[in-house]
Write a protein that holds these residues in place. Structure first.
Motif, short mmCIF file in Angstrom:
data_model
loop_
_atom_site.label_atom_id
_atom_site.label_comp_id
_atom_site.label_asym_id
_atom_site.label_seq_id
_atom_site.Cartn_x
_atom_site.Cartn_y
_atom_site.Cartn_z
N GLY A 1 6.93 -2.70 10.54
CA GLY A 1 6.04 -2.23 9.50
C GLY A 1 4.63 -2.72 9.73
O GLY A 1 4.40 -3.67 10.50
N TYR A 2 3.69 -2.07 9.05
CA TYR A 2 2.27 -2.43 9.18
C TYR A 2 1.63 -2.14 7.84
O TYR A 2 1.51 -0.98 7.44
CB TYR A 2 1.64 -1.59 10.29
N LEU A 3 1.27 -3.18 7.12
CA LEU A 3 0.65 -3.03 5.81
C LEU A 3 -0.81 -3.44 5.87
O LEU A 3 -1.15 -4.46 6.48
CB LEU A 3 1.37 -3.90 4.77
N ILE A 4 -1.65 -2.66 5.21
CA ILE A 4 -3.07 -2.96 5.16
C ILE A 4 -3.40 -3.47 3.75
O ILE A 4 -3.05 -2.84 2.75
CB ILE A 4 -3.90 -1.71 5.49
N LYS A 5 -4.03 -4.65 3.71
CA LYS A 5 -4.43 -5.24 2.43
C LYS A 5 -5.62 -4.48 1.87
O LYS A 5 -6.45 -4.00 2.64
CB LYS A 5 -4.80 -6.71 2.63
N PRO A 6 -5.72 -4.37 0.58
CA PRO A 6 -4.75 -4.82 -0.42
C PRO A 6 -3.61 -3.80 -0.54
O PRO A 6 -3.77 -2.62 -0.25
CB PRO A 6 -5.57 -4.86 -1.71
N VAL B 1 9.68 -7.84 12.47
CA VAL B 1 8.31 -8.28 12.23
C VAL B 1 7.54 -7.19 11.50
O VAL B 1 7.62 -6.02 11.86
CB VAL B 1 7.60 -8.62 13.57
N ILE B 2 6.80 -7.60 10.46
CA ILE B 2 5.91 -6.71 9.73
C ILE B 2 4.51 -7.29 9.83
O ILE B 2 4.31 -8.48 9.56
CB ILE B 2 6.32 -6.61 8.24
N PHE B 3 3.56 -6.48 10.23
CA PHE B 3 2.16 -6.93 10.28
C PHE B 3 1.51 -6.67 8.93
O PHE B 3 1.64 -5.57 8.37
CB PHE B 3 1.39 -6.20 11.37
N ILE B 4 0.80 -7.66 8.43
CA ILE B 4 0.01 -7.53 7.21
C ILE B 4 -1.41 -7.93 7.60
O ILE B 4 -1.64 -9.04 8.06
CB ILE B 4 0.55 -8.43 6.08
N SER C 1 -7.72 -1.94 9.92
CA SER C 1 -6.97 -0.72 10.23
C SER C 1 -7.63 0.09 11.33
O SER C 1 -7.38 1.28 11.44
CB SER C 1 -6.84 0.14 8.97
N GLY C 2 -8.44 -0.55 12.16
CA GLY C 2 -9.09 0.17 13.24
C GLY C 2 -8.10 0.73 14.24
O GLY C 2 -7.01 0.17 14.44
N ALA C 3 -8.46 1.83 14.86
CA ALA C 3 -7.56 2.50 15.81
C ALA C 3 -7.16 1.59 16.96
O ALA C 3 -5.99 1.59 17.38
CB ALA C 3 -8.23 3.77 16.35
N ALA C 4 -8.09 0.78 17.46
CA ALA C 4 -7.76 -0.12 18.58
C ALA C 4 -6.75 -1.17 18.16
O ALA C 4 -5.82 -1.49 18.92
CB ALA C 4 -9.03 -0.78 19.11
N LEU C 5 -6.90 -1.70 16.94
CA LEU C 5 -5.96 -2.73 16.46
C LEU C 5 -4.58 -2.13 16.23
O LEU C 5 -3.56 -2.74 16.59
CB LEU C 5 -6.49 -3.37 15.18
N ILE C 6 -4.54 -0.95 15.66
CA ILE C 6 -3.25 -0.30 15.43
C ILE C 6 -2.57 0.01 16.76
O ILE C 6 -1.36 -0.20 16.93
CB ILE C 6 -3.42 0.97 14.57
N LYS C 7 -3.34 0.46 17.74
CA LYS C 7 -2.79 0.73 19.07
C LYS C 7 -2.20 -0.55 19.66
O LYS C 7 -1.10 -0.53 20.23
CB LYS C 7 -3.87 1.29 19.99
#
Length: 181
Positions: free
Chosen positions: A33-38, A11-14, A18-24
């Motif tokens: 993986g974790y990609l931040i748009k764009p 699973v890759i999150f797109i 990119s807030g710290a709480a969401l990343i945690k």
């Protein structure tokens, strides 16, 4: 992550966030993986390739662990592992049978206090600092005949083979032994 657990897919999150709480929170799903748009197409391609590679590597690791589990569980000799603090970190079914302690009783216990007769303690205490520093010692790489203390208090004679392994830069001891009483 339910998708990963149920279907075995990486699973890759797109996301645009990119807030710290969401990343945690995302970390708890253990994504590949974790990609931040764009993001650039090359970033997506690279992340997908790495996710596929990591997924394959994890599969190989699971297969290796399954083989090791099968070998240690079917071994007729006891296999016991001790960490640098002297605590038991591995205890196979043969160790249960030979020494009488269940896995849950042995794990985390001081190996020498649990089943090594007291008369051997001074030699261990004298040699242990060298082992911790180098992974070497007079008993490492040797097979010795000595006694072990069964859960019921009686002593049994065992043939013990010791080796060492460095894990995380610290020396651990692995002992294999059989009852030769």
């Amino acid at each position: 992550c339910a998708i990963r657990e149920q279907y075995g897919l990486p699973v890759i999150f797109i996301t645009a966030f990119s807030g710290a709480a969401l990343i945690k929170r995302a970390k708890t799903a253990n994504p590949f993986g974790y990609l931040i748009k764009p993001f650039a197409e090359q970033d997506l391609r690279t992340t997908i390739e790495m996710a596929i590679y990591k997924h394959g590597a994890e599969g190989q690791l699971r297969e290796s662990e399954a083989r090791l589990h099968a070998i240690t569980n079917s071994a007729q000799d006891a296999i016991v592992m001790m960490d640098p603090r002297g605590l038991i970190t591995f205890w196979n079914p043969a160790a249960e049978r030979i020494l009488g302690y269940r896995n849950d009783e042995a794990m985390g216990q001081n190996l020498h206090l649990l089943f090594v007769p007291e008369r051997y303690h001074p030699a261990h205490q004298a040699a242990f600092p060298k082992f911790l520093a180098t992974g070497k010692g007079a008993a490492i790489g040797q097979t010795l005949e000595l006694n072990a203390r069964h859960q019921d208090g009686r002593e049994i004679t065992v043939a013990l083979s010791l080796s060492s392994v460095s894990i995380g830069g610290e020396w651990h001891a692995v002992g294999m032994f059989r009852d030769i009483t």
